[in-house]
Design a protein around this motif. Sequence first.
Motif, short mmCIF file in Angstrom:
data_model
loop_
_atom_site.label_atom_id
_atom_site.label_comp_id
_atom_site.label_asym_id
_atom_site.label_seq_id
_atom_site.Cartn_x
_atom_site.Cartn_y
_atom_site.Cartn_z
N PHE A 69 8.90 -3.24 -12.11
CA PHE A 69 8.05 -3.27 -10.91
C PHE A 69 8.08 -4.65 -10.24
O PHE A 69 7.57 -4.83 -9.14
CB PHE A 69 6.61 -2.86 -11.24
N LEU A 79 3.76 8.27 -20.21
CA LEU A 79 3.71 7.36 -19.07
C LEU A 79 3.42 5.94 -19.52
O LEU A 79 4.06 4.99 -19.08
CB LEU A 79 2.64 7.82 -18.07
N TYR A 103 6.53 3.47 -18.60
CA TYR A 103 6.45 2.82 -17.28
C TYR A 103 7.14 1.46 -17.25
O TYR A 103 7.93 1.18 -16.36
CB TYR A 103 5.00 2.69 -16.79
N THR A 104 6.84 0.60 -18.22
CA THR A 104 7.44 -0.74 -18.18
C THR A 104 8.80 -0.78 -18.87
O THR A 104 9.46 -1.82 -18.84
CB THR A 104 6.52 -1.78 -18.88
N ALA A 126 4.43 7.46 -11.44
CA ALA A 126 3.55 8.41 -12.14
C ALA A 126 3.83 9.84 -11.68
O ALA A 126 3.81 10.77 -12.47
CB ALA A 126 2.09 8.04 -11.91
N LEU A 127 4.11 10.00 -10.39
CA LEU A 127 4.33 11.34 -9.84
C LEU A 127 5.66 11.94 -10.27
O LEU A 127 5.75 13.14 -10.53
CB LEU A 127 4.26 11.30 -8.31
N GLY A 128 6.72 11.11 -10.35
CA GLY A 128 8.04 11.72 -10.57
C GLY A 128 9.02 10.91 -11.38
O GLY A 128 10.18 11.28 -11.47
N TYR A 167 7.66 -5.23 -4.04
CA TYR A 167 7.49 -4.20 -3.01
C TYR A 167 8.59 -4.38 -1.97
O TYR A 167 8.38 -4.93 -0.88
CB TYR A 167 6.08 -4.30 -2.38
N ASP A 224 0.86 -1.18 0.00
CA ASP A 224 0.00 0.00 0.00
C ASP A 224 0.90 1.23 0.00
O ASP A 224 1.46 1.60 1.03
CB ASP A 224 -0.89 -0.06 1.25
N PRO A 269 3.87 2.07 -8.79
CA PRO A 269 3.08 2.79 -9.81
C PRO A 269 2.79 4.26 -9.49
O PRO A 269 2.97 5.11 -10.35
CB PRO A 269 1.80 1.94 -9.94
N THR A 270 2.36 4.54 -8.26
CA THR A 270 2.02 5.93 -7.94
C THR A 270 3.26 6.80 -7.91
O THR A 270 3.29 7.91 -8.46
CB THR A 270 1.30 6.01 -6.57
#
Lengths: 550, 144
Positions: free
Chosen positions: A339, A397, A401-402, A378-380, A217, A58, A374-375
């Motif tokens: 990821f 993005l 991303y990948t 996306a932010l930076g 994670y 989370d 992911p978040t």
Amino acid sequence: MRPARPAVRFHPSRTVDFVVVGSGAAGGIIAKELATAGLTVVVLEQGPRVEPPQFEHDEIKTLFQSALQNNPAGFTFRRSASETAKPGQIQLLYHRLVGGGSVMFTANYWRFREIDFIERSRLGAISGTGLEDWPITYRDLEPYYTKAEWELGVSGEPGPFDPPRTRPYPLPPLPVKSSGVLFERGARALGLHPQPAPLAILSQPFNGRPACQHCGYCLGFGCEFRAKSSTLYTVIPMAEATGRCEVRPNSYVRRIEVDRKGRVTGATYFDENKKEQFQRARAVALCCNGSETPRLLLLSASSRFPNGLANSSGVVGKYLMFNGYSSSSGVFERPLNEFKSVTATRVLYDFYESDPKRGFYGGGAPDARSFAYPTIFALGGLPHDGPSWGAGYKRILRDYYTRTMNVDGHSTSLPLETNTISLDPDMKDAWGLPAMRVTYKDHPDDLAMMRFLQDRAIEILEAAGARRTWRQPVQETNLAAHLLGTCRMGDDPRTSVVDRYHRAHDVRNLFICDGSSLVTGGRGQPTATIQALAYRAGEHIAAFARRGEI
Amino acid sequence: MLTPDQAADLDAIAAQIFPTDDTPGAREARVVTFLDRSLATWAAQQREPLLHGLDELNGEVERRWPGTQRFANLAPERQLELLRAQEQTPFFQQMRFATLVGMFSLPAYGGNADKAGWRVIGFEDRYAWQPPFGDYDAEAARGR
């Protein structure tokens, strides 16, 4: 194997052999070494006890709300003593819970090399800095690096520049990620020598714990599989299983008490209801981390120790080192999917040693990394010169991303007397105690080395075939996870806080072992060295106790 | 906790920040639900500044296009024009941050409906993976 629940509880008025303050990378090991040697131990941990089934993927809770950081205390920051420190402006990243930083760290596990202990005699003094040799050498510490690797579980493979080792790694390296393959490709094209990154993460089942499940994670999160080798589910349950060790969470130590003879008598702490308690002990070991330990010593000033407990040298809180850091990114043609799996799988040590030809002191290592939550991404995670919202941003993005990876640089910080942890004269923390004040300014050589490694990182990414590369600009440090040097070891009580066995020069029954003990900061990833020092300190402290020498 | 007007405006702003193309955007991901829930709970301290910023934005809407009253009533090209002009304001930066968190955080927080955000970027929360992870390590493994 489920960890044994603590079978013993000590009443605070019972005088135990040892109070250990802090249950992190060092504290967990010290507690286990003392308890298995037959000593009674209470570990006072500031934070709560969070068990692996409670660790979640989370981002909001863990990264934004600091669910693991649990940092209700504030601190202030300034670049130099000529300024007034102000709240915020820097982020000190440590984790207040049982297991401490060893719960959420990247788990990079680099031994120091022989040079780290003897740079002063090899390179000469560097004027304006506190560069010193350690009172011990790599050879003194080597058996304890080995012990840490084999008891906690470390995966790796020797590389071309490795220092000598008496045993191989207990576990083979984690499987390489696409970032590692590309890093290798680029590095080899440049004539460099990439190798597997050593990690305190299990590549195979070990000691009743499962292998890493590559969930992705890792850095910043607790491991629900117990594959990341945290003290929380390794040495701490071993300590508790002796029946002589109690880990007491939500216990915020505010002061170490001393008697008229100058011996410590125990620890005053706030319990989970913010009520003051006093745990009696024959001796105390401080393992809070390189910022909390000196603060606690300063908070424990008395008429006998007006400048802070164990601080006749005046050195407590000084020579704070954060390590240098840089980050660069590259985007490639096809998906890497960074990821998934661990943070870093490849590293190279060609630039480890300081090279006078560069024109500045410094050494370090680039590694192949991901930071692809992911978040956060996306932010930076995208290049800063592109759109940051809207249709164009979304297109980039989805493309990047990948297909993106990072090459991060990790490097030296010179020990400076002016970089310190002290007590803020005005601000108070959530318990009403003087807040921590951080004074820190990177030495110009530290910044030069960060830029040097960033340039090498871009070269590696380009040689690997990146379509495009970009940098996070190197600037003065504003995020610090490595907190080092503030109660340095040494043979001379006038210039150090603890001796070569981590005993405070001023106080016979006080020991200090954590990141504060380091004389030089290494090239990053100090946890392996902190834990080796803890195994060594634990062994010697237990022997002193047996011989009645405390 | 948001009024229908506030919800419509914030939904429209979020839909410009992360638009719908041939894939879902902030609207389909129900970012406005995420905002509503967060501002009523864990992000409560952001509620007042955000709604105040929205009021100021709507003041600007009325100033530029009298009679329109609210952002949600503007045609999309005018919405975009206004947001571009407001890009550097703390309110817009707060909305950008909140929209992206609403797109990509755990669906339990109210956004990223049905994991639409994750699918758009190619992330999957499988909790356990095995190698090969990506094209380059797969290729290297085949070549050995």
